[in-house]
Each structure stands twice: as structure tokens, then as C-alpha cells.
Design a protein around this motif. Structure first.
Motif, PDB file in Angstrom:
ATOM      1  N   LEU A 149       0.831  -1.209   0.000  1.00 40.81           N
ATOM      2  CA  LEU A 149       0.000   0.000   0.000  1.00 40.81           C
ATOM      3  C   LEU A 149       0.863   1.255   0.000  1.00 40.81           C
ATOM      4  O   LEU A 149       1.706   1.442   0.888  1.00 40.81           O
ATOM      5  N   ILE A 150       0.642   2.095  -0.992  1.00 45.75           N
ATOM      6  CA  ILE A 150       1.226   3.444  -0.981  1.00 45.75           C
ATOM      7  C   ILE A 150       0.101   4.389  -0.559  1.00 45.75           C
ATOM      8  O   ILE A 150      -0.958   4.411  -1.183  1.00 45.75           O
ATOM      9  N   VAL A 151       0.333   5.157   0.495  1.00 46.12           N
ATOM     10  CA  VAL A 151      -0.729   6.014   1.053  1.00 46.12           C
ATOM     11  C   VAL A 151      -0.316   7.483   0.959  1.00 46.12           C
ATOM     12  O   VAL A 151       0.861   7.819   1.165  1.00 46.12           O
ATOM     13  N   ARG A 152      -1.291   8.342   0.660  1.00 45.28           N
ATOM     14  CA  ARG A 152      -1.092   9.776   0.851  1.00 45.28           C
ATOM     15  C   ARG A 152      -2.350  10.332   1.498  1.00 45.28           C
ATOM     16  O   ARG A 152      -3.462   9.858   1.222  1.00 45.28           O
ATOM     17  N   VAL A 153      -2.191  11.312   2.379  1.00 47.93           N
ATOM     18  CA  VAL A 153      -3.324  11.956   3.039  1.00 47.93           C
ATOM     19  C   VAL A 153      -3.076  13.461   2.991  1.00 47.93           C
ATOM     20  O   VAL A 153      -2.117  13.955   3.590  1.00 47.93           O
ATOM     21  N   ASP A 154      -3.927  14.165   2.247  1.00 45.25           N
ATOM     22  CA  ASP A 154      -3.729  15.606   2.121  1.00 45.25           C
ATOM     23  C   ASP A 154      -5.057  16.315   2.016  1.00 45.25           C
ATOM     24  O   ASP A 154      -6.043  15.751   1.556  1.00 45.25           O
ATOM     25  N   ARG A 155      -5.055  17.588   2.388  1.00 40.93           N
ATOM     26  CA  ARG A 155      -6.135  18.445   1.928  1.00 40.93           C
ATOM     27  C   ARG A 155      -5.788  18.798   0.476  1.00 40.93           C
ATOM     28  O   ARG A 155      -4.610  18.828   0.102  1.00 40.93           O
ATOM     29  N   THR A 156      -6.808  19.038  -0.337  1.00 36.78           N
ATOM     30  CA  THR A 156      -6.527  19.275  -1.758  1.00 36.78           C
ATOM     31  C   THR A 156      -6.082  20.729  -1.962  1.00 36.78           C
ATOM     32  O   THR A 156      -6.815  21.574  -2.451  1.00 36.78           O
ATOM     33  N   GLU A 157      -4.851  20.981  -1.549  1.00 37.72           N
ATOM     34  CA  GLU A 157      -4.192  22.283  -1.709  1.00 37.72           C
ATOM     35  C   GLU A 157      -3.302  22.195  -2.940  1.00 37.72           C
ATOM     36  O   GLU A 157      -2.644  21.175  -3.149  1.00 37.72           O
ATOM     37  N   LYS A 194     -13.749  12.313   0.523  1.00 42.39           N
ATOM     38  CA  LYS A 194     -14.571  12.695   1.686  1.00 42.39           C
ATOM     39  C   LYS A 194     -13.720  12.562   2.952  1.00 42.39           C
ATOM     40  O   LYS A 194     -13.197  11.485   3.240  1.00 42.39           O
ATOM     41  N   ASP A 195     -13.590  13.665   3.656  1.00 40.98           N
ATOM     42  CA  ASP A 195     -12.727  13.703   4.840  1.00 40.98           C
ATOM     43  C   ASP A 195     -13.197  12.693   5.882  1.00 40.98           C
ATOM     44  O   ASP A 195     -14.366  12.671   6.246  1.00 40.98           O
ATOM     45  N   ASP A 196     -12.297  11.852   6.322  1.00 40.27           N
ATOM     46  CA  ASP A 196     -12.629  10.836   7.323  1.00 40.27           C
ATOM     47  C   ASP A 196     -11.377  10.621   8.184  1.00 40.27           C
ATOM     48  O   ASP A 196     -10.456   9.889   7.791  1.00 40.27           O
ATOM     49  N   TYR A 197     -11.359  11.265   9.347  1.00 40.27           N
ATOM     50  CA  TYR A 197     -10.153  11.241  10.195  1.00 40.27           C
ATOM     51  C   TYR A 197      -9.779   9.826  10.643  1.00 40.27           C
ATOM     52  O   TYR A 197      -8.612   9.414  10.482  1.00 40.27           O
ATOM     53  N   PRO A 198     -10.718   9.031  11.196  1.00 40.86           N
ATOM     54  CA  PRO A 198     -10.345   7.669  11.609  1.00 40.86           C
ATOM     55  C   PRO A 198      -9.790   6.834  10.447  1.00 40.86           C
ATOM     56  O   PRO A 198      -8.835   6.070  10.624  1.00 40.86           O
ATOM     57  N   ARG A 199     -10.368   7.003   9.258  1.00 40.41           N
ATOM     58  CA  ARG A 199      -9.863   6.238   8.111  1.00 40.41           C
ATOM     59  C   ARG A 199      -8.451   6.703   7.728  1.00 40.41           C
ATOM     60  O   ARG A 199      -7.600   5.886   7.335  1.00 40.41           O
ATOM     61  N   SER A 200      -8.181   8.000   7.866  1.00 36.90           N
ATOM     62  CA  SER A 200      -6.833   8.498   7.565  1.00 36.90           C
ATOM     63  C   SER A 200      -5.817   7.885   8.523  1.00 36.90           C
ATOM     64  O   SER A 200      -4.722   7.472   8.112  1.00 36.90           O
ATOM     65  N   LEU A 201      -6.167   7.831   9.818  1.00 33.50           N
ATOM     66  CA  LEU A 201      -5.253   7.229  10.792  1.00 33.50           C
ATOM     67  C   LEU A 201      -5.013   5.764  10.445  1.00 33.50           C
ATOM     68  O   LEU A 201      -3.877   5.271  10.501  1.00 33.50           O
ATOM     69  N   GLY A 232       5.077  24.490   5.076  1.00 38.83           N
ATOM     70  CA  GLY A 232       5.691  25.054   6.278  1.00 38.83           C
ATOM     71  C   GLY A 232       6.351  23.971   7.105  1.00 38.83           C
ATOM     72  O   GLY A 232       7.516  24.077   7.495  1.00 38.83           O
ATOM     73  N   MET A 233       5.616  22.879   7.369  1.00 37.03           N
ATOM     74  CA  MET A 233       6.155  21.769   8.158  1.00 37.03           C
ATOM     75  C   MET A 233       5.725  20.446   7.516  1.00 37.03           C
ATOM     76  O   MET A 233       6.480  19.760   6.889  1.00 37.03           O
ATOM     77  N   ASN A 234       4.479  20.088   7.684  1.00 35.19           N
ATOM     78  CA  ASN A 234       3.775  18.887   7.239  1.00 35.19           C
ATOM     79  C   ASN A 234       3.674  17.871   8.382  1.00 35.19           C
ATOM     80  O   ASN A 234       4.653  17.247   8.786  1.00 35.19           O
ATOM     81  N   LEU A 235       2.462  17.731   8.878  1.00 32.69           N
ATOM     82  CA  LEU A 235       2.226  16.818  10.000  1.00 32.69           C
ATOM     83  C   LEU A 235       2.035  15.375   9.545  1.00 32.69           C
ATOM     84  O   LEU A 235       2.374  14.444  10.272  1.00 32.69           O
ATOM     85  N   VAL A 236       1.502  15.170   8.332  1.00 36.18           N
ATOM     86  CA  VAL A 236       1.265  13.791   7.873  1.00 36.18           C
ATOM     87  C   VAL A 236       2.586  13.016   7.827  1.00 36.18           C
ATOM     88  O   VAL A 236       2.658  11.844   8.195  1.00 36.18           O
ATOM     89  N   ALA A 237       3.660  13.705   7.386  1.00 37.06           N
ATOM     90  CA  ALA A 237       4.973  13.043   7.307  1.00 37.06           C
ATOM     91  C   ALA A 237       5.444  12.585   8.682  1.00 37.06           C
ATOM     92  O   ALA A 237       6.291  11.692   8.794  1.00 37.06           O
ATOM     93  N   GLN A 238       4.901  13.200   9.732  1.00 38.62           N
ATOM     94  CA  GLN A 238       5.308  12.836  11.088  1.00 38.62           C
ATOM     95  C   GLN A 238       4.309  11.873  11.723  1.00 38.62           C
ATOM     96  O   GLN A 238       4.681  10.946  12.450  1.00 38.62           O
ATOM     97  N   GLU A 239       3.021  12.097  11.452  1.00 36.74           N
ATOM     98  CA  GLU A 239       2.000  11.215  12.024  1.00 36.74           C
ATOM     99  C   GLU A 239       2.105   9.807  11.439  1.00 36.74           C
ATOM    100  O   GLU A 239       1.933   8.809  12.148  1.00 36.74           O
ATOM    101  N   GLY A 240       2.381   9.736  10.129  1.00 38.83           N
ATOM    102  CA  GLY A 240       2.428   8.436   9.463  1.00 38.83           C
ATOM    103  C   GLY A 240       3.386   7.460  10.137  1.00 38.83           C
ATOM    104  O   GLY A 240       2.984   6.365  10.546  1.00 38.83           O
TER     105      GLY A 240
END
Ligand code: F6P
Length: 499
Positions: A303-311, A384-391, A408-416
Motif C-alpha cells: 500500500l502506498i498512502v497519501r493523506v492531504d487536503r486538496t491544496e 470525503k474527509d474521514d479522520y479515523p480512516r486516515s489514521l 511550512g512543516m507537514n504533520l502527515v509526514a510525522q503522524e504516518g
């Protein structure tokens, strides 16, 4: 001693929606800044009280703000922090937030303009700029009211590019007579180098810098952005800039700006994650159920995963293009890998964002059409934003793709890596602030180079389990080293607030 902290930000920790029959429901605001400030405030001792001033973002927020302004102060109990929502006139808010902050400053600070045609700073922009000034005045006014009515040793933390003018406006309003208040400004985005920054009309570029320099401390997530800010202060304002540089990966000061008789210390405070709290959340039933479902859907595929807001800054389109190139040039992965791309809605009031979302969907459709077989779906795009599914996705990922054009930082790179069950390989843009701390254990890429990103995905997929686990553990430890309590506590301590 009685200590007080005032936080000011555009988006607050809670936002409301109208439900059936006009009822109001509150939900927690999204984004890294909200998580950092909320968790940072929660860690303060009982001797420190906090109030959070934010803008009403919707009609439902405005209804709440009006009702509360007429009654006793009980706001924000949903998140355990008193919240004062500012009912700023919708036209002023729209111009300040959508036109100046999101269409001009966001693009400027991330260097995202399509420069042959954008930006165009004409008469309309000057009107928008007046609204940005009025919006910042509204915050400065509310901060001043809070400052003069409450008691205790006061520190003020002003967040982000929406509120660049507020530190100076607040300082001026408070004047000599007001209570002493240490003022911090923190910018969660990158900062642009002078040549790019100078695209702004001169008076606007100067006003933004002068506004932030009303603070005693100007904070950034990474040294690169702090240094660019110092460079702009020297080049655009002609301010007196002293550079000390950062001794290690941070936190710490990188320099000082003396301007109009006031000294502002410029510093780095990297924001990581509260690893224990995040892992605890991931043990909840809703996350477990999503993780099981994702594992079943993937089977024995990677599985390759990415989680972002569409910025636009998140570079989702080039990320998908890299996945397409991987499948095209490395056919051995066909049928053996699935890309889970979570691209959640953001700033849909802006035409550029709606168009970008369309590009993401279209490229995803093409990849599916090109490679899908009877028993293999190469790509799952979820909008569709789904926080539990992202985790859950982070927990089961083999590879995490974080490839922003600039961040600026990026939290996903750290949370993952913190959430990962077996250790994930991180493909990370060198343009993310988080690259300053995670570089040693991530696979760094140039975010514009689709071929290099495809190659990094290949290397990540074939990384031996032991190496992936080792790198994943090191990434998680780095992310956990700067939890929100340290991030916020460090800023307050630098402003002289005892713990
Ligand atoms: O990621 C940078 C950032 O400025 C965060 O500090 C903040 O959470 C977010 O962007 C703002 O986004 P929005 O416009 O959706 O509130």
C-alpha cells in the motif's frame, strides 16, 4: 502567579453547522495549527488560563457568536478552551480570507503563482487589502479588550499569514498605558525569498513585515523560512538584521530584527506530534475497523498512502503522475501495489482549488482506466474527509508519499511513521519544512521531478522489511521529539512565561 495566554487565529478550535430545524452542532476545526495550539494549551499548568480569539467562518458560526455576545461567556466548552468568535462582516471576511490571505499570500509564501498571468495587483486588490486591514483591526481590537479587562501576566500568540498586521496593530493599541504583554507571531507556512516576495506591491510587502515586527518573537517551523523572513526584512525594509543561525535542528533563535526602535527575535519552533495521544486514538474501535477493511481490500498487495487536503501546494497531481510512471516503467508492480490517495476538500470558494480538484479526479480516472484489471484496482481516490480512516491508512501503509511543492512543516509526514504498525518508508519532498528534521531516514525527492519520485516509490516498495522498520522507528522518534506541548511551551518560555 496568575498567567494568561491569548491566542488569535483565523480558524478556531471549534466551528458550527446548522442541523435539521436550525439546531447547531459544533465540530473541531481541522489543520495542523489547530492541533498544535489545542494540544499545546492543554498541556499548560493550572496557573495559566487561556482564551482563543478566532473568526466566525460561516453563518452558523455567526449565529453562535451573536448569541454568545449577548449572553454570558461560555464559549468553546466543546474543546475545553474559552473561545471568542469574531463576527466580522461577511464581505470583509471574504475579501481578507479568500482574496488576500488565500489567493495572494498563500500563493506568494508557497511560490505558487503561474507568473505569466498571476498575480495582478490592481484596484480590486487594493480594496481587498483594505478589508485585510479591517479584519486585522478587528482581531487587534478584541485582543486589546481581552488584555485590558483580564488580570495576570499576559502573553499573546498570533497565528499565521491571515494575521500579519495584528501584532503591530495590537502593540499600538495597547500603547504605553496598557498591561505589559509579550507578543509572539507564528507563521505555519513557508516564507518566500526577497526576489519572489517583491512581487507584492511595495506598500503591501512593507506593511506585512512591519506588522509581524510588532511582535517580540516571530516563529517559523524551519530555519529556511525564518532565514527568508530575515532576508526580506533586510532587503524590503532596510531593517537592521543580526543573524545568529541555528545551532542544531531547533528550536532556537536564528536572528534579530531591529526596526522602528523595537527588537523582534526570529526563531524556529518545529511542530511534531504527541505520539502517545496519537497512538491511543488509533487504538479506538473506529480506526481498527477501517484498518481491517483496508487490509482486506489490499490483500497481500503493498500500500502506498497519501493523506492531504486538496491544496495546490500539496502537489497531488505530480504524485499521481509519479505513480502512473511507476506502473508504466516498473511493470513488476502491476497487480502487486495499491495507491490509497486521500485528497480531502479545501477552500472550495476559490476557482483555482476547484479546478485543481478536477485535475486530481481526472488523472486518477485515467490511471484506473489505463491499468485496472479484472481483479486489481490500482488506485483508490477518496475525497470525503474521514479522520479515523486516515489514521488507519497510515497504520497499514507500506509507503507514505508526502511530496508538497512547498510546505511550512507537514504533520502527515510525522503522524504516518508514528502510527505505522510495521514501519513505513517515507517518500518526502525536500521542500517540506519537515525535511529539515526527517531527511536522514526518509527518501527525499525534488517535488517537480516525477521520474525521481517514481524511482523513490520503487525503492520504498522494495526496501527490505528490517530497513523499513529501522527507518520508520527513527522517523517516529524524530516526530515525537517536538510535541505540541514543547512547541507552544517553548514559544511562551521565550516570551518570558514561566511554566
Ligand atoms: O498549513 C498551514 C496553515 O496555515 C495552517 O496553519 C492552517 O491550519 C491552515 O493552513 C489554514 O487553512 P484553512 O484556510 O483551511 O483554515
Amino acid at each position: 502567579m496568575n498567567q494568561r495566554v491569548l491566542v488569535a487565529s483565523n480558524r478556531g478550535p471549534v466551528s458550527y453547522q446548522f442541523g435539521a430545524g436550525g439546531s447547531l452542532t459544533g465540530h473541531r476545526g481541522g489543520g495542523g495549527m489547530i492541533a498544535g495550539v489545542t494540544d499545546g494549551l492543554a498541556a499548560l499548568g493550572p496557573e495559566t488560563s487561556a482564551t482563543w480569539i478566532c473568526a466566525a467562518l460561516s453563518d452558523a458560526d455567526r449565529a453562535v457568536a451573536r448569541a454568545r455576545n449577548a449572553g454570558p461567556r461560555d464559549e468553546g466548552l466543546e474543546v475545553g478552551i474559552p473561545v471568542r468568535m469574531l463576527d466580522i462582516a461577511p464581505d470583509i471576511f471574504d475579501r481578507a480570507y479568500n482574496r488576500v490571505a488565500n489567493s495572494a499570500l498563500w500563493f506568494l509564501l508557497h511560490q505558487l503563482f503561474d507568473t505569466p498571468s498571476q498575480p495582478r495587483f490592481g484596484r480590486e486588490f487594493r480594496r481587498d487589502w483594505e478589508a485585510y486591514l479591517a479584519y486585522n483591526e478587528a482581531f487587534a481590537g478584541a485582543l486589546t479588550e481581552e488584555a485590558v479587562t483580564g488580570e495576570g501576566d499576559l502573553r499573546v500568540l498570533i497565528q499565521d499569514y491571515h494575521l500579519c498586521l495584528a501584532p503591530r496593530l495590537f502593540r499600538d493599541r495597547l500603547g504605553e498605558a496598557g498591561p505589559a504583554a509579550g507578543i509572539g507571531h507564528f507563521c505555519h507556512t513557508p516564507w518566500a525569498p526577497p526576489d519572489y516576495y517583491r512581487m507584492l506591491p511595495d506598500e503591501v510587502g512593507r506593511a506585512l513585515l512591519d506588522g509581524i515586527l510588532g511582535a517580540d518573537r516571530a516563529g517559523f517551523h524551519a530555519e529556511r523560512w525564518a532565514t527568508a523572513f530575515l532576508d526580506c526584512c533586510a532587503a524590503v525594509l532596510g531593517a537592521d538584521v543580526t543573524r545568529t543561525g541555528l545551532a542544531g535542528p531547533g528550536p532556537g533563535p536564528v536572528g534579530r530584527v531591529t526596526y522602528r526602535g523595537h527588537v523582534t527575535e526570529v526563531a524556529v519552533h518545529p511542530l511534531g506530534v504527541d505520539a502517545a495521544a496519537l497512538r491511543e486514538r488509533a487504538r479506538a474501535e473506529d480506526v481498527r475497523a477501517h484498518a481491517d477493511a483496508l487490509r482486506r481490500a489490499a490483500g497481500d498487495r503493498k500500500l502506498i498512502v497519501r493523506v492531504d487536503r486538496t491544496e495546490l501546494s500539496k502537489n497531488i497531481v505530480r504524485g499521481l503522475a509519479a505513480y502512473r510512471e511507476l506502473l508504466a516503467t516498473r511493470p513488476q508492480w502491476r497487480g502487486r501495489v495499491v495507491h490509497l490517495a486521500f485528497a480531502y476538500p479545501s477552500r472550495s470558494a476559490l476557482a483555482e482549488y476547484r479546478a485543481y480538484t478536477g485535475q486530481v479526479r481526472e488523472l486518477a480516472r485515467q490511471i484506473t482506466e489505463e491499468f485496472r484489471t479484472a481483479d486489481w484496482d490500482p488506485l483508490i481516490l477518496e475525497v470525503k474527509d474521514d479522520y479515523p480512516r486516515s489514521l488507519a491508512a497510515c497504520a497499514v501503509a507500506d509507503v507514505l508519499l508526502v511530496n508538497p511543492i512547498r510546505d511550512g512543516m507537514n504533520l502527515v509526514a510525522q503522524e504516518g511513521p508514528v502510527l505505522s504498525e510495521r514501519g513505513c518508508a517515507l517518500v518526502l519532498s525536500r521542500e517540506a519544512g519537515a525535511a529539515a528534521t526527517l531527511a536522514a531516514d526518509a527518501l527525499l525527492v525534488n517535488p517537480y521531478d516525477v521520474t525521481e519520485t517514481a524511482e523513490a516509490l520503487h525503492r520504498a516498495l522494495e526496501m527490505p522489511d528490517a530497513e523499513r522498520a529501522r527507518r520508520g522507528a527513527a522517523l517516529a522518534a524524530t516526530a515525537a521529539a517536538d510535541p505540541p506541548a514543547r512547541w507552544l511551551g517553548g514559544q511562551l518560555a521565550s516570551l518570558g512565561l514561566g511554566s
